[in-house]
Scaffold this motif. Sequence first.
Motif, short mmCIF file in Angstrom:
data_model
loop_
_atom_site.label_atom_id
_atom_site.label_comp_id
_atom_site.label_asym_id
_atom_site.label_seq_id
_atom_site.Cartn_x
_atom_site.Cartn_y
_atom_site.Cartn_z
N CYS A 36 92.38 -10.89 -39.60
CA CYS A 36 91.64 -9.76 -39.03
C CYS A 36 91.98 -9.57 -37.56
O CYS A 36 92.07 -8.43 -37.07
CB CYS A 36 90.14 -9.96 -39.21
SG CYS A 36 89.59 -9.83 -40.93
N ARG B 60 84.42 -10.32 -39.36
CA ARG B 60 83.73 -9.08 -39.78
C ARG B 60 83.41 -8.20 -38.58
O ARG B 60 83.39 -6.97 -38.69
CB ARG B 60 82.46 -9.43 -40.55
CG ARG B 60 82.74 -10.06 -41.92
CD ARG B 60 81.46 -10.27 -42.70
NE ARG B 60 81.71 -10.89 -43.98
CZ ARG B 60 82.09 -10.25 -45.08
NH1 ARG B 60 82.26 -8.93 -45.04
NH2 ARG B 60 82.30 -10.89 -46.21
N VAL C 4 86.69 -6.14 -37.78
CA VAL C 4 87.11 -5.05 -38.68
C VAL C 4 85.95 -4.32 -39.31
O VAL C 4 86.14 -3.30 -40.00
CB VAL C 4 88.04 -5.61 -39.79
CG1 VAL C 4 89.26 -6.25 -39.21
CG2 VAL C 4 87.29 -6.58 -40.69
N ASP D 54 83.41 -3.06 -41.84
CA ASP D 54 83.52 -2.94 -43.29
C ASP D 54 84.77 -2.18 -43.73
O ASP D 54 84.90 -1.82 -44.90
CB ASP D 54 82.28 -2.22 -43.86
CG ASP D 54 81.02 -3.05 -43.72
OD1 ASP D 54 81.12 -4.29 -43.82
OD2 ASP D 54 79.95 -2.46 -43.50
N ARG D 55 85.69 -1.97 -42.81
CA ARG D 55 86.88 -1.20 -43.15
C ARG D 55 88.08 -2.13 -43.32
O ARG D 55 88.08 -3.27 -42.89
CB ARG D 55 87.17 -0.17 -42.07
CG ARG D 55 87.59 -0.77 -40.73
CD ARG D 55 87.75 0.27 -39.65
NE ARG D 55 88.34 -0.28 -38.44
CZ ARG D 55 87.66 -0.93 -37.52
NH1 ARG D 55 86.36 -1.14 -37.66
NH2 ARG D 55 88.27 -1.39 -36.43
N GLY D 56 89.08 -1.61 -43.97
CA GLY D 56 90.33 -2.32 -44.08
C GLY D 56 91.32 -1.82 -43.05
O GLY D 56 91.28 -0.65 -42.64
N ARG E 33 90.87 -7.33 -44.50
CA ARG E 33 89.45 -6.99 -44.55
C ARG E 33 88.65 -8.20 -44.07
O ARG E 33 89.17 -9.32 -43.98
CB ARG E 33 89.03 -6.65 -45.99
CG ARG E 33 89.59 -5.35 -46.53
CD ARG E 33 89.22 -5.18 -48.00
NE ARG E 33 87.78 -5.32 -48.20
CZ ARG E 33 86.91 -4.30 -48.14
NH1 ARG E 33 87.36 -3.08 -47.88
NH2 ARG E 33 85.62 -4.51 -48.33
#
Length: 322
Positions: free
Chosen positions: A79, A136, A139, A141-143, A237
């Motif tokens: 990430c 988390r 990023v 909740d997006r990829g 993610r």
Amino acid sequence: MIDRLRASLASWEGFLFAVLLLLVAVNAIASPFFLSVGNQINMFQLSIEKIIVALAMTFVIINGEIDLSVASVMGLAACAFGWMVQQGVPAGVAVALVIVLGILCGAFNAFWIVVFKIPSLVVTLSTLIAYRGFARVLVEDRGIGDFPEWFDRLGQAGLIGPVPLAMLIFLVLATLAVLILQRTAFGRKVYFIGANRAVAEYSGLDVRAVKAKIFIASGAISALAGLLYAARVGAVRGDIANGFELDIITMVLLGGVSIFGGAGTMSGTILAILIVLNLRNGMALANITGHIQTGVLGVLLILSVMVPIIRETGHRLIARMR
């Protein structure tokens, strides 16, 4: 001849080798595609990040410790790479910074374990949650994808023929791991400390330095594995590599490494890796669902913890036969 057979049966590695041969034979009979080059490479490729980290985990557990944060470091590394590329950082620079991040994560774990002597189970369980949380945050909740083409090719294309970079990295690291653990003074220290830390300290060994090096290496290799995962998948993610630590620990314990430390071999871990890969691949070719595969690995984890008991029972039986 009989004595050699008994000696082979007394060796856990010998037993694992026999299981591996049986598993390969069954899979080859069950599916005509099993022995194909493409399937064999795919078998490694789908779990390559886990088996790379399993090499580092072998050092950790033989040393009498545990690192539950490895999968979270993988996720954080992936990430962090995606976030930096998104912010305009050159991908090559981001790769280097992510490896440094992995080293810092390992050093943070080591600090609490070696300085304050907090059990590694407690420390790495806490950082498992913390590092995953940081991933988390980066990023949300997006990829994140759209990485440079050269980076994606490293994880998806063959580097030497059909063999991908990650597989070559595993082969190099596995060779180095065997040599370091089985053939160097550092490897002997890892075993000695794992068998009895108090005696090792009284003997004048720098126990804290050895443990710190192991956890720092674990963090760096986990970060490398996270980068390889990002390259293979082509996107990241916040939940990347979630739960991988259980598969990694299963491989190491199944290889005969004692959960209490001080015993086990790198060759045993490598054989266990091959068994798990072939078992998963055989079940996949037989159209067995992922949930059942996970359940089978859960049973393997239970059996892995029982390895010391199984080995001791086997030694007693062989002693009685003599």
